[in-house]
Design an enzyme around this catalytic site. Structure first.
Site, PDB file in Angstrom:
ATOM      1  N   SER A  51       3.470  -0.581   9.152  1.00  0.00           N
ATOM      2  CA  SER A  51       4.765  -0.698   9.816  1.00  0.00           C
ATOM      3  C   SER A  51       4.739  -1.614  11.035  1.00  0.00           C
ATOM      4  O   SER A  51       5.781  -2.037  11.515  1.00  0.00           O
ATOM      5  CB  SER A  51       5.280   0.686  10.232  1.00  0.00           C
TER       6      SER A  51
ATOM      7  N   SER B  84       9.432  -0.012   8.120  1.00  0.00           N
ATOM      8  CA  SER B  84       9.088   0.785   9.296  1.00  0.00           C
ATOM      9  C   SER B  84      10.081   1.923   9.466  1.00  0.00           C
ATOM     10  O   SER B  84      11.287   1.700   9.544  1.00  0.00           O
ATOM     11  CB  SER B  84       9.093  -0.097  10.556  1.00  0.00           C
TER      12      SER B  84
ATOM     13  N   SER C  18      -1.076   2.525   8.515  1.00  0.00           N
ATOM     14  CA  SER C  18       0.015   1.990   7.702  1.00  0.00           C
ATOM     15  C   SER C  18       0.396   0.591   8.171  1.00  0.00           C
ATOM     16  O   SER C  18      -0.136   0.077   9.151  1.00  0.00           O
ATOM     17  CB  SER C  18       1.238   2.916   7.772  1.00  0.00           C
TER      18      SER C  18
ATOM     19  N   LYS D  68       4.883   2.041  17.908  1.00  0.00           N
ATOM     20  CA  LYS D  68       5.968   1.094  17.659  1.00  0.00           C
ATOM     21  C   LYS D  68       6.093   0.184  18.868  1.00  0.00           C
ATOM     22  O   LYS D  68       5.420   0.357  19.878  1.00  0.00           O
ATOM     23  CB  LYS D  68       7.307   1.811  17.430  1.00  0.00           C
TER      24      LYS D  68
END
Length: 303
Positions: free
Chosen positions: A108, A268, A106, A163
């Site tokens: 994010s 996100s 993805s 992250k």
């Protein structure tokens, strides 16, 4: 950001145990039986040759080696199972304690990580962790602000997320008007123009963010038209440590936990919504992009 994940570590552990058991059974039991059978058969063969020789008949003894080879040959079921044990053991050790590969599915973490990036995660930077399940049995260091980290998703530990660490235990993280402040120190933002997101076909503003609390820099994307407030945050553990307003939020990170955010700030799903990440859930530090078939020039170390 969710990875394509099917509890591969558990599957690999099961294969390791199964193939290891067969390998040991063959090496320490079956191989000795085959050797004993071969010795007995060869002894009988040699006695027969000697007897025939005494009677004046010359036999061809070239088949002796073939007889031994045939008896000592491992069964097919061992060949196709136990013989793979050294390879499985090597793969398991590398994935569990050194490096583990992941693929980014993805956007994010754009622009740092693009969809389709194949990355390597260092499993020993912060310490040695159990290959299956959560927890660390040896500590070398702790995640720092600015690190890009893979971790178990707190709401579903069977899924891996990636992250950036924004806050560590004891930090006060504030995000208002799409500007980050940690422990009262505001981050600096250097505009780097507008960029088109291929996934949403919309334009984002790109900034170079320098986190004052860590003095580290990285690129982020911000969609100026997206609201600054956090829509429908979960009732996560430690939710009382956070205050949400129309301008953003303020959170105090509990001891031994981390606050994570994606570099694609308005696209996100991160700690703003589902809360903090416990140290036991940390998998490792992402450090290298080694391939992206759709963006062949996008590789190298991760800022």
């Amino acid at each position: 950001m969710q990875f394509i994940f099917s509890n591969f570590s558990l599957i690999l552990l099961v294969l390791l145990i199964a193939s290891g058991a067969i390998w040991c059974y063959d090496r320490f039991i079956l191989a000795k039986r085959r050797r004993a059978e071969a010795d007995a058969t060869l002894k009988a063969f040699d006695l027969r040759v000697e007897k025939v020789k005494a009677e004046g008949v010359q036999l061809d003894v070239s088949e002796r080696d073939e007889i031994e080879k045939k008896i000592l040959q491992r069964p097919k079921w061992v060949e196709y199972t136990g013989s793979y044990f050294p390879v499985i053991a090597a793969v398991f050790f590398v994935r569990a304690f050194i490096w583990e590969p992941f693929r980014i599915p993805s956007s994010s973490m754009v622009p740092t990580l693009k969809i389709g990036d194949f990355i390597l995660v260092n499993k020993y930077t912060y310490g040695l962790r159990y290959p299956v399940g959560n927890g660390k049995f040896v500590t070398f260091s702790e995640p720092e602000r600015g690190d890009v980290v893979v971790f178990k998703f707190p709401k579903n530990p069977s899924i891996d997320y990636i992250k950036r660490v924004i806050g560590v235990g004891g930090d006060v993280v504030e995000y208002r008007g799409k500007r980050l402040t940690v422990n009262g120190v505001e981050s600096e933002y250097q505009p780097e123009g507008r960029v088109l997101d291929d996934e949403t076909m919309s334009y984002f503003h790109q900034y170079r963010e320098k986190q004052g609390a860590s003095d580290r820099e990285h690129l982020i994307w911000v969609h100026e038209r997206a609201p600054a407030w956090v829509a429908h945050p979960d009732n996560f553990e430690g939710r009382k440590n956070c205050v949400y307003t129309a301008e953003g939020f303020t959170c105090k990170v509990p001891k031994g936990q981390y606050f994570m955010m994606g570099d694609n700030r308005d696209n996100s799903l991160d700690s703003r919504f589902w809360g903090f990440v416990k140290d036991d859930y940390i998998v490792g530090k992402a450090f290298f992009i080694w391939l992206n078939p759709s963006h062949i020039t996008h590789f190298g170390s991760i800022e």
